[in-house]
Scaffold this active site. Structure first.
Site, short mmCIF file in Angstrom:
data_model
loop_
_atom_site.label_atom_id
_atom_site.label_comp_id
_atom_site.label_asym_id
_atom_site.label_seq_id
_atom_site.Cartn_x
_atom_site.Cartn_y
_atom_site.Cartn_z
N ARG A 19 99.05 -103.46 85.92
CA ARG A 19 98.19 -104.28 86.78
C ARG A 19 98.37 -105.78 86.58
NH1 ARG A 19 92.73 -101.23 85.43
NH2 ARG A 19 94.02 -100.49 83.72
N GLU A 162 87.11 -89.65 79.63
CA GLU A 162 87.77 -90.69 80.42
C GLU A 162 87.18 -90.74 81.83
OE1 GLU A 162 90.05 -93.07 79.17
OE2 GLU A 162 88.92 -92.12 77.56
N ASN A 186 83.48 -96.58 75.57
CA ASN A 186 84.36 -96.58 74.40
C ASN A 186 85.20 -97.85 74.41
OD1 ASN A 186 86.29 -96.00 72.43
ND2 ASN A 186 87.52 -94.75 73.85
N ARG A 349 106.91 -137.67 73.00
CA ARG A 349 107.73 -136.46 72.96
C ARG A 349 108.04 -136.08 71.51
NH1 ARG A 349 112.37 -138.34 76.58
NH2 ARG A 349 113.30 -136.39 75.84
N ALA A 439 113.33 -162.88 74.57
CA ALA A 439 112.97 -162.08 75.75
C ALA A 439 114.16 -161.98 76.69
CB ALA A 439 111.78 -162.72 76.46
C1 UD1 Z 1 91.46 -96.50 76.71
C2 UD1 Z 1 90.54 -95.36 76.28
C3 UD1 Z 1 89.18 -95.52 76.96
C4 UD1 Z 1 88.60 -96.87 76.58
C5 UD1 Z 1 89.57 -97.99 76.91
C6 UD1 Z 1 89.08 -99.28 76.31
C7 UD1 Z 1 91.95 -93.43 75.90
C8 UD1 Z 1 92.44 -92.13 76.44
N1 UD1 Z 1 91.12 -94.11 76.68
O1 UD1 Z 1 91.65 -96.39 78.11
O2 UD1 Z 1 88.32 -94.48 76.54
O3 UD1 Z 1 87.38 -97.05 77.26
O4 UD1 Z 1 90.87 -97.73 76.34
O5 UD1 Z 1 89.87 -100.35 76.72
O6 UD1 Z 1 92.30 -93.78 74.80
N2 UD1 Z 1 98.79 -97.63 74.78
C9 UD1 Z 1 99.88 -97.24 74.04
N3 UD1 Z 1 100.58 -96.15 74.45
C10 UD1 Z 1 100.26 -95.45 75.55
C11 UD1 Z 1 99.13 -95.85 76.29
C12 UD1 Z 1 98.41 -96.96 75.88
O7 UD1 Z 1 100.22 -97.87 73.04
O8 UD1 Z 1 100.96 -94.47 75.85
C13 UD1 Z 1 98.05 -98.83 74.35
C14 UD1 Z 1 98.10 -99.93 75.37
O9 UD1 Z 1 99.17 -100.82 75.12
C15 UD1 Z 1 96.77 -100.63 75.18
C16 UD1 Z 1 95.87 -99.52 74.68
O10 UD1 Z 1 96.70 -98.49 74.21
O11 UD1 Z 1 96.83 -101.62 74.19
C17 UD1 Z 1 94.94 -99.01 75.77
O12 UD1 Z 1 95.71 -98.46 76.79
P1 UD1 Z 1 95.17 -98.38 78.26
O13 UD1 Z 1 96.19 -97.70 79.09
O14 UD1 Z 1 94.68 -99.71 78.71
O15 UD1 Z 1 93.94 -97.38 78.05
P2 UD1 Z 1 92.71 -97.26 79.00
O16 UD1 Z 1 93.07 -96.41 80.16
O17 UD1 Z 1 92.16 -98.60 79.25
MG MG Z 2 92.83 -100.63 79.10
#
Ligand code: UD1
Ligand code: MG
Length: 508
Positions: A19, A162, A186, A349, A439
């Site tokens: 996004r 979720e 959460n 600079r 000057a």
């Molecule tokens: C997640 C939580 C949700 C919570 C929200 C808070 C889960 C299933 N859901 O949802 O309950 O309310 O965060 O912001 O955990 N990431 C990885 N690997 C992946 C997917 C995500 O490292 O495969 C990392 C992303 O980089 C990010 C974080 O996890 O830093 C959250 O991922 P995101 O996809 O934003 O989770 P949400 O759908 O927001």
């Molecule tokens: Mg998120």
């Protein structure tokens, strides 16, 4: 900071952040002078964990390089093609010692306002309660797409659902149909018992609306196994807010700035207009300094006490001494000595070093220039690749011609020397201590101590030129009137003009 130090912090940063619509990975976008991931690492370090791991996948190399740059002690763990926060966490665990026990904190790379203090509280609460999982939650007026916290009749956390799954339950009209209306969310930040986390993750599947391995499923599994799940409900909801798009990036950036500005006001800094003042997270400012409207203090900038900065000034990685004044200025990687004055309309600079009590005045550009204590470059000057001794004065409009089209060269102006206005100093060139430049000179050769260098065409006046070449103009009439007045004065016997009427030498 605390007697509770977790065994590890795992920062999840493998997601793509679609996004954001950006070629830059989400966690590398910046607010307050740090990347989102930089804020997460900074908070993590404040609980002094034994291990710190960052899970990466999207734009793996860029994110890994960034981690290495920010925190040499952090481990980088790669997530494989299995998706979801649960899998990310598992990959993080796999990078840590297999026999790890104790508390593991899990945080997100895109939740920049979370503080180290909150992680300290989370660790304390978790370890003192004996829970297997403690999750940070918040109550929001609009729970948006966050995971919903589901509690039982006794108020204990039983699971996290979720948003998409909660929607599906509403459509089905089953016993979970109401969950989508829950406003307690959460944050995605947790403390886990390491062994519970490892064994629960091994069980988590991908049967859900997104087909991902959810970290949140660990909570349901822990409950099923008779473990306690606790929640730490935080009042400061900004700390749980994640960045998903650029609108949130700007909102969180503004709130972070509001907090930073307020912090410095409470430390004794006068900020005239907080709304137009931007201060990065790593900046420091001394007491009784006044920051005027439209000022940005960025990067590793440090400002001393009793100074005045602004209005309309941007300082990036600049060091400003006590009692200095910097007005309507743009500066980067520069040092301004104590009691020095800069501006208005100055451009400093990288490599500019202004000594104590020195001055860089209006419409002056400097680069790679050491300007000694009490030395002055007051007006309309380009000063590049120069060393200027203490107490020297550089006249208005002086140009340090440092570039011959191929290479840059240095100019030296000695202590208490004086360079007259509108001079060009053609580098490499040296003006010794205690020397003068007349000057309008173009200086190409050394000027020794006590000498004055005069390097300009001699003045030549041509009589009668205006009358002959500009006859009938206002200028010619003014000349005629002035000459008549001079003649009348001479007739009156007044010694108005002492030199005899010169005779024309040559026409041009
Ligand atoms: C997640 C939580 C949700 C919570 C929200 C808070 C889960 C299933 N859901 O949802 O309950 O309310 O965060 O912001 O955990 N990431 C990885 N690997 C992946 C997917 C995500 O490292 O495969 C990392 C992303 O980089 C990010 C974080 O996890 O830093 C959250 O991922 P995101 O996809 O934003 O989770 P949400 O759908 O927001
Ligand atoms: Mg998120």
């Amino acid at each position: 900071m605390t007697s509770y130090h977790p065994a590890a912090v795992i920062v999840l940063a493998a997601g793509e952040g679609t996004r954001m619509k950006s070629t830059t990975p989400k966690v590398l976008h910046r607010i307050g002078g740090r990347s989102l991931l930089g804020h997460a690492l900074h908070a993590a370090r404040q609980v002094a964990p034994e291990h710190l791991a960052v899970v990466v996948r999207h734009e793996r190399q860029r994110v890994a390089d960034h981690v290495a740059e920010l925190d040499a002690g952090a481990l980088v763990a790669d997530q494989d093609e299995v998706k979801g926060t649960g899998r990310a966490c598992e990959c993080g665990l796999n990078a840590l010692p297999a026999d790890l026990t104790g508390t593991v904190l899990v945080t997100m790379g895109d939740v920049p306002l979370l503080t180290g203090q909150t992680l300290v509280e989370l660790t304390e609460r978790h370890e003192s309660s004996g829970a297997a999982v403690t999750v940070i939650t918040a109550e929001l007026p609009d729970a948006k797409a966050y995971g919903r916290v589901v509690r039982d009749g006794a108020g204990d956390v039983v699971e996290i659902m979720e948003y998409k799954d909660a929607l599906a339950h509403r459509e089905a009209g089953d016993e979970y149909a109401h969950v989508v209306d829950v406003r307690e969310i959460n944050s995605g930040i947790y403390a886990f018992d390491a062994q519970v986390l490892r064994s629960a993750l091994a069980e988590v599947g991908t049967e859900n609306a997104q087909g991902e391995k959810y970290l949140t499923d660990v909570i349901g599994i822990a409950r099923r196994d008779g473990r306690r799940v606790a929640a730490l409900l935080v009042d400061d909801v900004w700390q749980t807010e994640g960045v998903n798009d650029r609108v949130q990036l700007a909102e969180l950036g503004r709130e972070l700035n509001r907090r930073t500005v307020e912090h410095w006001m409470r430390e004794g800094v006068t900020v005239v207009d907080p709304a137009t003042t931007w201060i990065d997270a790593d900046v420091t400012i001394g007491r009784d300094t006044t920051v005027r409207p439209g000022t940005q203090l960025l990067g590793a900038t440090t400002v001393g006490a009793d100074g005045v900065i602004g209005p309309d000034t941007t300082l990036t990685d600049v060091e400003v001494g006590d009692g200095a004044s910097v007005v309507r200025t743009q500066a980067e990687l520069a040092t301004v000595g104590p009691g020095a004055t800069v501006g208005p309309f100055s451009y400093l600079r990288p490599g500019t070093v202004l000594g104590a009590g020195g001055k860089i005045g209006g419409f002056v550009e400097t680069k790679n220039a050491q300007i000694g204590d009490g030395a002055k470059v007051p007006h309309l000057t380009y000063c590049g690749d120069a060393t200027i001794g203490e107490g020297a004065n550089i006249g208005a409009g002086t140009i340090f011609a440092n570039y011959d089209g191929v290479a840059k060269h240095r100019t030296t102006v000695g202590r208490h020397s004086f360079v007259g206005s509108d001079s060009v100093l053609v580098a490499p060139v040296e003006i010794a201590d205690g020397a003068y430049v007349a000057a309008g000179s173009t200086i190409e050769g050394r000027v020794g101590p006590g000498q004055i260098a005069v390097a300009r065409g001699r003045q030549r006046n041509v009589d009668g030129w205006v009358a002959r070449r500009r006859a009938g103009t206002a200028t010619a009439r003014a000349a005629e009137e002035a000459q008549q007045a001079a003649r009348d004065g001479a007739v009156d016997g007044e010694a108005r003009h002492t030199s005899p009427e010169p005779t024309p030498t040559q026409e041009s």
